[in-house]
Design an enzyme around this catalytic site. Sequence first.
Site, PDB file in Angstrom:
ATOM      1  N   ASP A   1       0.884  -1.051  -0.019  1.00  0.00           N
ATOM      2  CA  ASP A   1      -0.118  -0.030  -0.183  1.00  0.00           C
ATOM      3  C   ASP A   1       0.913   1.253  -0.005  1.00  0.00           C
ATOM      4  O   ASP A   1       1.921   1.153   0.113  1.00  0.00           O
ATOM      5  CB  ASP A   1      -0.940  -0.107   1.087  1.00  0.00           C
ATOM      6  CG  ASP A   1      -0.274  -0.494   2.594  1.00  0.00           C
ATOM      7  OD1 ASP A   1       0.939  -0.625   2.458  1.00  0.00           O
ATOM      8  OD2 ASP A   1      -0.968  -0.850   3.489  1.00  0.00           O
TER       9      ASP A   1
ATOM     10  N   ASN B   1      -7.008  -3.229  14.440  1.00  0.00           N
ATOM     11  CA  ASN B   1      -8.475  -3.620  14.146  1.00  0.00           C
ATOM     12  C   ASN B   1      -8.432  -4.724  13.000  1.00  0.00           C
ATOM     13  O   ASN B   1      -9.590  -4.985  12.581  1.00  0.00           O
ATOM     14  CB  ASN B   1      -9.034  -2.192  13.411  1.00  0.00           C
ATOM     15  CG  ASN B   1      -8.260  -1.964  12.174  1.00  0.00           C
ATOM     16  OD1 ASN B   1      -7.261  -2.382  11.718  1.00  0.00           O
ATOM     17  ND2 ASN B   1      -8.828  -0.700  11.726  1.00  0.00           N
TER      18      ASN B   1
ATOM     19  N   HIS C   1      -6.798  -5.173  10.511  1.00  0.00           N
ATOM     20  CA  HIS C   1      -6.660  -4.938   8.948  1.00  0.00           C
ATOM     21  C   HIS C   1      -5.452  -5.509   8.350  1.00  0.00           C
ATOM     22  O   HIS C   1      -4.497  -5.804   9.081  1.00  0.00           O
ATOM     23  CB  HIS C   1      -6.718  -3.453   8.469  1.00  0.00           C
ATOM     24  CG  HIS C   1      -5.194  -2.554   8.974  1.00  0.00           C
ATOM     25  ND1 HIS C   1      -5.652  -1.172   9.211  1.00  0.00           N
ATOM     26  CD2 HIS C   1      -4.118  -2.792   9.363  1.00  0.00           C
ATOM     27  CE1 HIS C   1      -4.191  -0.667   9.531  1.00  0.00           C
ATOM     28  NE2 HIS C   1      -3.519  -1.883   9.583  1.00  0.00           N
TER      29      HIS C   1
ATOM     30  N   GLU D   1      -9.347  -2.138   5.619  1.00  0.00           N
ATOM     31  CA  GLU D   1     -10.040  -1.722   6.840  1.00  0.00           C
ATOM     32  C   GLU D   1     -11.328  -2.680   7.117  1.00  0.00           C
ATOM     33  O   GLU D   1     -11.687  -3.412   6.229  1.00  0.00           O
ATOM     34  CB  GLU D   1     -10.424  -0.277   6.990  1.00  0.00           C
ATOM     35  CG  GLU D   1      -9.238   0.669   6.897  1.00  0.00           C
ATOM     36  CD  GLU D   1      -8.337   0.687   7.742  1.00  0.00           C
ATOM     37  OE1 GLU D   1      -8.094  -0.418   8.488  1.00  0.00           O
ATOM     38  OE2 GLU D   1      -7.526   1.801   8.313  1.00  0.00           O
TER      39      GLU D   1
HETATM   40  P1  PGA Z   1       2.487  -2.118  12.837  1.00  0.00           P
HETATM   41  O1  PGA Z   1       1.412  -2.220  11.640  1.00  0.00           O
HETATM   42  O2  PGA Z   1       3.610  -3.312  12.419  1.00  0.00           O
HETATM   43  O3  PGA Z   1       3.107  -0.879  12.917  1.00  0.00           O
HETATM   44  O4  PGA Z   1       1.872  -2.910  14.111  1.00  0.00           O
HETATM   45  C1  PGA Z   1       0.872  -3.267  11.168  1.00  0.00           C
HETATM   46  C2  PGA Z   1      -0.503  -2.990  10.247  1.00  0.00           C
HETATM   47  O5  PGA Z   1      -0.990  -1.789  10.623  1.00  0.00           O
HETATM   48  O6  PGA Z   1      -0.437  -3.726   9.419  1.00  0.00           O
END
Ligand code: PGA
Length: 266
Positions: free
Chosen positions: A67, A139, A141, A146
Amino acid sequence: MQVIILPSTHDVALYAADRVVDVINTKTNPVLGLATGSTPIALYEELVARYQAKQVSFRQAVSFNLDEYIGITDSHEQSYRTFMNQHLFDHIDIAKSNTHVPLAESKDAIVLKKSAQDYEASIQQAGGIDLQILGIGLNGHIGFNEPTSSFASRTRIKTLSESTVAANKRFFKAGEYQPQLALTMGIGSILDSRAVLLMATGKAKAEAVKAMIEGPLSAMCPASALQLHEATTIVLDEDAASLLALKDYYQWCELKRQQLYEGSLT
Ligand code: PGA
């Protein structure tokens, strides 16, 4: 799903590095799916160390990131292109022209939709992704898919959830423009990968990890879609695994798998 629970975050990074190096060393034109976020940083450090120790070369590798934020330039300090250059690409022998991050600088919907379609086409052209590395959001994702994202979604424009914007706020300076939209590979695009490796570490991820592995298939937990993939590995530290009901069973499975492959099964 193969669930692997390891003692520390360092062990999680080593395991993931072994898997990446295995793809690089066994495929003639290896295609990696890469992720940003704090979780894979230790993996990238390990890959750089192995490259410097001449244990692996990325010369034949192609990569596709999940992304990119919409509306900031590639060279912006917080762009995911900058993140990947700083943490990995600038330190290994991968050709920059073989590294792909969605092009999302424009704020024009037509330009962005075309960019998303082109991204899907270039993944196809490269022969598809051999190993997709993922993190998981608080959450649930994966990428910027999302909650309520379609399990069939492809690369597209996605509005970030309030919790994701809040979680990423720490990276932006006070008053600095913080993107609220992203171009992200879809859940359908991720499920097309030949293998998936999701890394999760820390207590904060335990709820999301439980929902992904032991919860129902639900658009409310996008990562639960990985239950539909035949070659998914979830690699966790003890903290991220702490809420799993079948933790003992996953460890038992790994023991039996090891014994089977070592020829010591009784
Ligand atoms: P993080 O993010 O590795 O910074 O916890 C993971 C994500 O949001 O996919």
